[in-house]
Design a protein around this motif. Structure first.
Motif, short mmCIF file in Angstrom:
data_model
loop_
_atom_site.label_atom_id
_atom_site.label_comp_id
_atom_site.label_asym_id
_atom_site.label_seq_id
_atom_site.Cartn_x
_atom_site.Cartn_y
_atom_site.Cartn_z
N GLY A 1 -60.58 -20.34 -71.70
CA GLY A 1 -59.68 -20.83 -70.66
C GLY A 1 -58.33 -20.15 -70.71
O GLY A 1 -57.73 -19.86 -69.66
N MET A 2 -57.85 -19.86 -71.92
CA MET A 2 -56.57 -19.16 -72.07
C MET A 2 -56.65 -17.75 -71.49
O MET A 2 -55.74 -17.29 -70.81
CB MET A 2 -56.17 -19.09 -73.55
CG MET A 2 -56.00 -20.43 -74.22
SD MET A 2 -55.59 -20.21 -75.97
CE MET A 2 -56.13 -21.79 -76.64
N ALA A 3 -57.77 -17.07 -71.77
CA ALA A 3 -57.95 -15.71 -71.26
C ALA A 3 -58.01 -15.70 -69.74
O ALA A 3 -57.44 -14.82 -69.08
CB ALA A 3 -59.21 -15.09 -71.86
N LYS A 4 -58.71 -16.67 -69.17
CA LYS A 4 -58.82 -16.75 -67.71
C LYS A 4 -57.48 -17.01 -67.06
O LYS A 4 -57.26 -16.67 -65.89
CB LYS A 4 -59.82 -17.84 -67.33
CG LYS A 4 -61.27 -17.46 -67.62
CD LYS A 4 -62.22 -18.60 -67.28
CE LYS A 4 -63.67 -18.21 -67.52
NZ LYS A 4 -64.61 -19.32 -67.27
N SER A 5 -56.56 -17.62 -67.81
CA SER A 5 -55.21 -17.88 -67.30
C SER A 5 -54.27 -16.70 -67.49
O SER A 5 -53.08 -16.80 -67.16
CB SER A 5 -54.62 -19.13 -67.98
OG SER A 5 -55.42 -20.26 -67.71
#
Length: 348
Positions: free
Chosen positions: A261-265
């Protein structure tokens, strides 16, 4: 009458507030972290390794001063990771890009870390440059009872490519059995697509280790961490490890990756050519997502990217403030940000 009514309401509110305070749950917090410490090599030339090509060995000036400064800066970072929540240093920290056990000895004996009473688990790896992974742990919190290295066999034709072993450590974290795998998967040298099969092989080895632990205990608490040289949504993660990024979908023997989720953000742990990657990850089994907080469960994860760890100006503003640029010491910390997971357990 009005004053009496107000007094009654105030008294009721105070009673409810006191009752809530008495019932408010209290939790223990433990931090598990990973840090690629960027070429933590000593100043001694090892004739059995290609360590003369390490940045510190290319420095012509006072290498001892550079080494001491590097150790001091890393000690500061490690002492800070998770402190805002746990109010103490990490219980367990996996590390990558270390030369040997001695550099870890020097690190944990720094004044900023000495009171944490860290122990070390380390094996020499067959990596050509002698780059290893390792683990430090608080001896009063975590008691390892078994540890082993797992070699990765990859080939270019008939020639073996020597790279880092995967380190498995099993032990008891504050009364609970946990397993930690520390990784540093093959790099993207030669391009992502061309080098991808090497990381797929690394993921397959990782999956075999995890499966073997889950065959013994299907609810085993397993953490696999490291510099994967892949992002959370790459083939090695999604197709080999079959990681989940939605905790509601992670069940049974599934692996949950809070970093996806962090990478997608748009968040990352290292930057290259104006793009961010999140290669540094901590992935864990779904058993840590259960809601019974009588045991340690997942609370939250993060990238430790405080402003002092970033370049303040210039072309690389915002990038991790690295230690070395070519044969020059830049005075930074690492070209990677650390990552961490907080675990919580209710205090009875």
């Amino acid at each position: 009458m009005k004053n009496l009514k107000s007094l009654v309401i105030l008294t009721v509110l105070l009673v409810f507030t006191q009752a809530w305070a008495q019932k408010k749950k209290q939790f223990k917090v433990q931090t598990i972290a990973f840090y690629n410490v960027e070429n933590l090599f000593d100043t001694i030339n090892d004739p059995l390794k290609d360590d003369e090509k390490s940045p510190i060995m290319e420095i012509q000036g006072n290498r001892a001063r550079v080494y001491e400064d590097k150790i001091s800066k890393l000690a500061r970072v490690i002492s800070d990771i998770g402190y805002d929540v746990a109010k103490t240093t990490p219980a367990i920290l996996g590390v990558a890009e270390i030369e040997n056990k001695q550099v870890l000895e020097d690190l944990i004996n720094h004044p900023k870390l000495k009171d944490s009473d860290y122990g070390i688990i380390h094996f020499d790896s067959p990596d050509k440059r002698g780059i290893d992974v390792g683990l430090i742990y608080k001896q009063g919190i975590f008691q390892p009872h078994s540890f082993s290295k797992h070699p990765l066999y990859i080939y270019d034709g008939d020639r073996r490519i020597y790279t880092r072993d995967q380190l498995l450590v099993s032990g008891v974290l504050d009364g609970e059995e946990v397993h930690i795998i520390v990784n540093h998967w093959p790099s993207r040298r030669g391009g992502e697509a061309r080098s991808r099969p090497k990381r797929v092989k690394a993921a397959e080895l990782n999956k075999r280790i995890i499966d073997s632990l889950q065959d013994i205990d299907k609810k085993a608490k397993i953490f696999t961490m490291g510099d994967m040289n892949d992002d959370p949504f790459n083939v090695s993660m999604k197709e080999v490890l079959k990681t989940k990024d939605d905790r509601k979908e992670a069940n049974g023997k599934d692996l949950f990756n809070p970093m996806e989720g962090m990478a997608k953000s748009g968040n990352g742990t290292l930057a290259y050519r104006d793009g961010w990657n999140l290669f540094d990850q901590i992935i864990f089994t779904a058993s840590l997502l259960e809601k019974d907080f009588s045991e340690y469960r997942y609370y939250k994860a993060g990238i430790y990217n405080k402003t002092y760890l970033s370049n303040k100006r210039g072309r690389y503003k915002g990038y991790p403030f690295r230690s070395f640029s070519g044969s020059s010491y830049t005075g930074g910390y690492s070209d990677h940000f650390p990552v961490y997971v907080h675990l919580i357990k209710e205090v009875k």
